[in-house]
Design a protein around this motif. Structure first.
Motif, PDB file in Angstrom:
ATOM      1  N   ALA A  20       0.841  -1.208   0.000  1.00 23.15           N
ATOM      2  CA  ALA A  20       0.000   0.000   0.000  1.00 23.15           C
ATOM      3  C   ALA A  20       0.873   1.254   0.000  1.00 23.15           C
ATOM      4  O   ALA A  20       0.652   2.179  -0.789  1.00 23.15           O
ATOM      5  N   ILE A  21       1.859   1.267   0.872  1.00 19.37           N
ATOM      6  CA  ILE A  21       2.751   2.429   0.951  1.00 19.37           C
ATOM      7  C   ILE A  21       3.595   2.548  -0.316  1.00 19.37           C
ATOM      8  O   ILE A  21       3.780   3.650  -0.851  1.00 19.37           O
ATOM      9  N   LEU A  22       4.077   1.413  -0.810  1.00 21.18           N
ATOM     10  CA  LEU A  22       4.843   1.422  -2.057  1.00 21.18           C
ATOM     11  C   LEU A  22       3.985   1.923  -3.218  1.00 21.18           C
ATOM     12  O   LEU A  22       4.435   2.715  -4.050  1.00 21.18           O
ATOM     13  N   GLY A  23       2.732   1.487  -3.257  1.00 21.36           N
ATOM     14  CA  GLY A  23       1.820   1.933  -4.317  1.00 21.36           C
ATOM     15  C   GLY A  23       1.531   3.419  -4.247  1.00 21.36           C
ATOM     16  O   GLY A  23       1.450   4.091  -5.278  1.00 21.36           O
ATOM     17  N   VAL A  24       1.362   3.944  -3.025  1.00 21.21           N
ATOM     18  CA  VAL A  24       1.156   5.394  -2.880  1.00 21.21           C
ATOM     19  C   VAL A  24       2.384   6.143  -3.381  1.00 21.21           C
ATOM     20  O   VAL A  24       2.267   7.150  -4.076  1.00 21.21           O
ATOM     21  N   PHE A  25       3.553   5.632  -3.052  1.00 22.05           N
ATOM     22  CA  PHE A  25       4.787   6.263  -3.519  1.00 22.05           C
ATOM     23  C   PHE A  25       4.867   6.262  -5.047  1.00 22.05           C
ATOM     24  O   PHE A  25       5.195   7.287  -5.660  1.00 22.05           O
ATOM     25  N   LEU A  26       4.547   5.123  -5.662  1.00 22.08           N
ATOM     26  CA  LEU A  26       4.593   5.045  -7.123  1.00 22.08           C
ATOM     27  C   LEU A  26       3.533   5.940  -7.761  1.00 22.08           C
ATOM     28  O   LEU A  26       3.801   6.614  -8.770  1.00 22.08           O
ATOM     29  N   ALA A  27       2.334   5.947  -7.188  1.00 27.33           N
ATOM     30  CA  ALA A  27       1.272   6.819  -7.716  1.00 27.33           C
ATOM     31  C   ALA A  27       1.677   8.283  -7.594  1.00 27.33           C
ATOM     32  O   ALA A  27       1.447   9.083  -8.510  1.00 27.33           O
ATOM     33  N   PHE A  28       2.298   8.632  -6.465  1.00 29.50           N
ATOM     34  CA  PHE A  28       2.765  10.002  -6.282  1.00 29.50           C
ATOM     35  C   PHE A  28       3.835  10.349  -7.316  1.00 29.50           C
ATOM     36  O   PHE A  28       3.801  11.430  -7.907  1.00 29.50           O
ATOM     37  N   CYS A  29       4.771   9.439  -7.536  1.00 30.87           N
ATOM     38  CA  CYS A  29       5.839   9.703  -8.507  1.00 30.87           C
ATOM     39  C   CYS A  29       5.270   9.894  -9.918  1.00 30.87           C
ATOM     40  O   CYS A  29       5.689  10.807 -10.637  1.00 30.87           O
ATOM     41  N   ILE A  30       4.321   9.067 -10.295  1.00 32.77           N
ATOM     42  CA  ILE A  30       3.716   9.201 -11.621  1.00 32.77           C
ATOM     43  C   ILE A  30       2.977  10.529 -11.731  1.00 32.77           C
ATOM     44  O   ILE A  30       3.126  11.267 -12.710  1.00 32.77           O
ATOM     45  N   ARG A  31       2.168  10.832 -10.711  1.00 26.50           N
ATOM     46  CA  ARG A  31       1.386  12.080 -10.751  1.00 26.50           C
ATOM     47  C   ARG A  31       2.297  13.298 -10.704  1.00 26.50           C
ATOM     48  O   ARG A  31       2.057  14.295 -11.388  1.00 26.50           O
ATOM     49  N   LEU A  38      -0.679  17.940 -16.375  1.00 18.27           N
ATOM     50  CA  LEU A  38      -2.042  17.858 -15.840  1.00 18.27           C
ATOM     51  C   LEU A  38      -2.456  19.073 -15.005  1.00 18.27           C
ATOM     52  O   LEU A  38      -3.650  19.342 -14.877  1.00 18.27           O
ATOM     53  N   GLN A  39      -1.491  19.744 -14.412  1.00 17.82           N
ATOM     54  CA  GLN A  39      -1.746  20.871 -13.496  1.00 17.82           C
ATOM     55  C   GLN A  39      -2.703  20.425 -12.386  1.00 17.82           C
ATOM     56  O   GLN A  39      -2.406  19.481 -11.700  1.00 17.82           O
ATOM     57  N   SER A  40      -3.839  21.092 -12.251  1.00 20.45           N
ATOM     58  CA  SER A  40      -4.749  20.737 -11.155  1.00 20.45           C
ATOM     59  C   SER A  40      -5.757  19.667 -11.561  1.00 20.45           C
ATOM     60  O   SER A  40      -6.568  19.232 -10.742  1.00 20.45           O
ATOM     61  N   GLY A  41      -5.706  19.212 -12.790  1.00 17.05           N
ATOM     62  CA  GLY A  41      -6.627  18.180 -13.245  1.00 17.05           C
ATOM     63  C   GLY A  41      -6.231  16.807 -12.733  1.00 17.05           C
ATOM     64  O   GLY A  41      -5.053  16.497 -12.581  1.00 17.05           O
ATOM     65  N   LEU A  42      -7.204  16.015 -12.450  1.00 12.68           N
ATOM     66  CA  LEU A  42      -7.006  14.629 -12.000  1.00 12.68           C
ATOM     67  C   LEU A  42      -6.052  14.513 -10.805  1.00 12.68           C
ATOM     68  O   LEU A  42      -5.093  13.752 -10.848  1.00 12.68           O
ATOM     69  N   PRO A  43      -6.306  15.217  -9.716  1.00 12.68           N
ATOM     70  CA  PRO A  43      -5.349  15.210  -8.617  1.00 12.68           C
ATOM     71  C   PRO A  43      -5.216  13.865  -7.907  1.00 12.68           C
ATOM     72  O   PRO A  43      -4.159  13.569  -7.356  1.00 12.68           O
ATOM     73  N   MET A  44      -6.260  13.031  -7.932  1.00  4.38           N
ATOM     74  CA  MET A  44      -6.188  11.778  -7.177  1.00  4.38           C
ATOM     75  C   MET A  44      -6.379  10.537  -8.036  1.00  4.38           C
ATOM     76  O   MET A  44      -6.500   9.446  -7.503  1.00  4.38           O
ATOM     77  N   THR A  45      -6.368  10.666  -9.327  1.00  6.01           N
ATOM     78  CA  THR A  45      -6.660   9.524 -10.195  1.00  6.01           C
ATOM     79  C   THR A  45      -5.676   8.375  -9.985  1.00  6.01           C
ATOM     80  O   THR A  45      -6.088   7.224  -9.812  1.00  6.01           O
ATOM     81  N   PHE A  46      -4.404   8.643  -9.971  1.00  4.03           N
ATOM     82  CA  PHE A  46      -3.411   7.589  -9.809  1.00  4.03           C
ATOM     83  C   PHE A  46      -3.466   6.994  -8.403  1.00  4.03           C
ATOM     84  O   PHE A  46      -3.240   5.804  -8.215  1.00  4.03           O
ATOM     85  N   PHE A  47      -3.800   7.823  -7.433  1.00  9.65           N
ATOM     86  CA  PHE A  47      -3.943   7.335  -6.069  1.00  9.65           C
ATOM     87  C   PHE A  47      -5.141   6.392  -5.954  1.00  9.65           C
ATOM     88  O   PHE A  47      -5.090   5.391  -5.246  1.00  9.65           O
ATOM     89  N   ILE A  48      -6.226   6.728  -6.649  1.00 13.47           N
ATOM     90  CA  ILE A  48      -7.418   5.865  -6.602  1.00 13.47           C
ATOM     91  C   ILE A  48      -7.142   4.534  -7.298  1.00 13.47           C
ATOM     92  O   ILE A  48      -7.577   3.482  -6.821  1.00 13.47           O
ATOM     93  N   LEU A  49      -6.425   4.565  -8.402  1.00  8.88           N
ATOM     94  CA  LEU A  49      -6.062   3.312  -9.064  1.00  8.88           C
ATOM     95  C   LEU A  49      -5.250   2.428  -8.125  1.00  8.88           C
ATOM     96  O   LEU A  49      -5.478   1.217  -8.049  1.00  8.88           O
ATOM     97  N   ASN A  50      -4.334   3.026  -7.411  1.00  8.92           N
ATOM     98  CA  ASN A  50      -3.555   2.282  -6.427  1.00  8.92           C
ATOM     99  C   ASN A  50      -4.463   1.724  -5.338  1.00  8.92           C
ATOM    100  O   ASN A  50      -4.335   0.567  -4.943  1.00  8.92           O
ATOM    101  N   THR A  51      -5.380   2.539  -4.845  1.00 14.34           N
ATOM    102  CA  THR A  51      -6.292   2.101  -3.786  1.00 14.34           C
ATOM    103  C   THR A  51      -7.120   0.907  -4.254  1.00 14.34           C
ATOM    104  O   THR A  51      -7.301  -0.063  -3.504  1.00 14.34           O
ATOM    105  N   ILE A  52      -7.607   0.952  -5.479  1.00 13.81           N
ATOM    106  CA  ILE A  52      -8.416  -0.146  -6.011  1.00 13.81           C
ATOM    107  C   ILE A  52      -7.586  -1.422  -6.132  1.00 13.81           C
ATOM    108  O   ILE A  52      -8.048  -2.512  -5.769  1.00 13.81           O
ATOM    109  N   LEU A  53      -6.366  -1.306  -6.618  1.00  9.84           N
ATOM    110  CA  LEU A  53      -5.505  -2.487  -6.733  1.00  9.84           C
ATOM    111  C   LEU A  53      -5.174  -3.079  -5.370  1.00  9.84           C
ATOM    112  O   LEU A  53      -5.187  -4.306  -5.194  1.00  9.84           O
TER     113      LEU A  53
END
Length: 153
Positions: A20-31, A38-53
């Motif tokens: 979970a922590i590793l996934g948050v780190f990877l999602a943060f790095c990608i975002r 992206l600027q302010s668009g899609l602020p949590m999309t990668f985090f949500i994908l991580n959460t679902i996985l």
């Protein structure tokens, strides 16, 4: 049939929290890498994908940890005003809270589906075990009856 251990479909232990922590780190790095685009668009999309996985593979507890960690990260880094916890505009705040709500709903649905899947597996195993016991008892009964018929003859 009442099954009480369907809650145990996910392995307990620290592996789920580690991923979970590793996934948050990877999602943060990608975002963070895509932030200039992206600027302010899609602020949590990668985090949500991580959460679902994480919810899919490790259960609701590690996935809720991802929500708890990623929500402040996304607010601080990807919702204007950037690099502060100042209140964003009402529109940004609505989108941000919508993302969190979607993540929590996804976690609840995945947990429910995983528990039902695990329940079906357990019921199948119990059914198979009972069938084997019944077949073994039937075979033993036939052997006993045939031995009795031979003794009577």
């Amino acid at each position: 049939m009442q099954l009480k251990n369907v809650k145990r479909w996910a392995n307990s232990g620290f592996a789920g929290y580690y991923f979970a922590i590793l996934g948050v780190f990877l999602a943060f790095c990608i975002r963070f890498t895509l932030h200039p685009l992206l600027q302010s668009g899609l602020p949590m999309t990668f985090f949500i994908l991580n959460t679902i996985l994480i919810a899919l593979f490790f259960g609701y507890k590690p996935s809720l940890l991802t929500v708890v960690i990623s929500a402040p990260l996304a607010l601080f880094f990807f919702v204007p005003p950037y690099y502060s916890f100042n209140m964003p505009t009402p529109g940004d705040l609505f989108i941000y809270l919508s993302y969190i709500l979607v993540a929590i709903i996804a976690v609840v649905i995945i947990e429910w589906l995983q528990r039902e899947r695990f329940k079906a597996i357990l019921v199948s195993r119990v059914s198979d075990s009972r069938y084997r016991l019944l077949a073994q008892a039937s075979y033993s009964l036939r052997i006993a009856q045939s031995n009795e018929n031979q003794n009577n003859s």
